[in-house]
Design an enzyme around this catalytic site. Structure first.
Site, PDB file in Angstrom:
ATOM      1  N   ASP A  40      -6.614  -0.131   0.763  1.00 43.61           N
ATOM      2  CA  ASP A  40      -7.808   0.614   0.353  1.00 43.61           C
ATOM      3  C   ASP A  40      -7.541   1.218  -1.016  1.00 43.61           C
ATOM      4  OD1 ASP A  40     -10.043   2.247   0.082  1.00 43.61           O
ATOM      5  OD2 ASP A  40     -10.035   2.860   2.191  1.00 43.61           O
TER       6      ASP A  40
ATOM      7  N   ARG B 247      -9.797   2.855  -2.861  1.00 48.12           N
ATOM      8  CA  ARG B 247     -10.794   3.862  -3.215  1.00 48.12           C
ATOM      9  C   ARG B 247     -10.157   5.209  -3.539  1.00 48.12           C
ATOM     10  NH1 ARG B 247     -14.749   3.122   1.860  1.00 48.12           N
ATOM     11  NH2 ARG B 247     -12.678   2.925   2.837  1.00 48.12           N
TER      12      ARG B 247
END
Length: 252
Positions: free
Chosen positions: A153, A155
């Site tokens: 991930d 983000r």
């Protein structure tokens, strides 16, 4: 024009010359640059547009009720998903999460949904399609991202933290199953007063995707669609947060 709309419009005037040291390791700084009424299929919202100094991506907030200066504001962070949000893909639950998040906020006195331009968990649309191709060959979502040279991930929620700060929100109740969102927002100075579960029943196409979220990324997801009632009543845990123990599949 309502007082809450006027308060949002005042933020545009306030931020015209805004510049700050930023949030996070990339020092992201945002400005409120536009506000408008937005009737939707989920109800009536006010849409708030943000400029940011990090990249050319345009993030927005969907605002319901009086949120400026408010505490414990129900808040959902939704990362852009063209395949799900726009094309209606069944490989993920993004479109359902978006619509149900807006409906949930609309059912409350106030709330915010931040729509963040972080396609494919931050790897972008083209790389997400490449990850899909690897998943078609048997890899799960985490393995596919790693095979492409990314983390599971990518983000970063610094921009979300600054957006909430720009809206003068004192504290939030985060609508999420993802402990990383709680950890990052807290790290960036957002007061997370509680967590509201966001349970979306799986379909035959995204069950493995959701199971991977729970097993590999620590999301609080029961892939059989049942909320973990004991866990939901627990206080927010920032450090050392662990996913709930998996449950056996129901008989039959």
């Amino acid at each position: 024009m309502t007082d809450s709309m006027n308060a949002l419009l005042e933020l545009v005037a306030r931020d015209r010359a805004h510049d700050c040291d930023g949030v996070g390791h990339v020092n992201v700084c945002v400005r409120v640059v536009g506000v408008a009424e937005l009737p939707t299929r989920a109800g009536h919202f006010r849409i708030v547009a943000f400029w940011n100094n990090r990249d050319a991506k345009e993030h927005i907030a969907m605002v319901h009720g009086d949120v400026i200066g408010a505490s414990n504001v129900p808040t959902r962070l939704h990362s852009e998903c063209v395949t799900g949000d726009v094309m209606g893909s069944l490989r993920c639950d993004c479109r359902d999460q978006l619509l149900e998040g807006l409906k949930k906020i609309q059912s409350m006195d106030r709330g915010i949904l931040l729509y963040l331009r972080q396609e494919g968990r931050g790897i972008g649309l083209i790389n997400k399609i490449r990850a899909y191709a690897l998943q078609d060959q048997g890899l799960d979502t985490v393995e596919a991202n790693l095979a492409l040279g990314f983390r599971d991930d990518e983000r970063d929620y610094a921009v979300a933290a600054h957006m909430l700060r720009s809206l003068n929100v004192s504290s939030i109740e985060l609508i999420t199953n993802n402990p990383n969102k709680v950890q990052q927002l807290t790290q960036y100075g957002v007061s997370v007063a509680g967590r509201i579960p966001h349970v979306i029943p799986p379909n035959d196409h995204n069950r493995f995707y959701l199971e991977t979220k729970a097993k590999r990324s620590g999301h609080f997801i029961d892939t059989w669609g049942k909320p973990h009632l004991v866990e939901q009543s627990d206080p927010v845990v920032v450090d050392g947060m662990a996913p709930p123990e998996s449950e056996p599949a129901p008989a039959g």
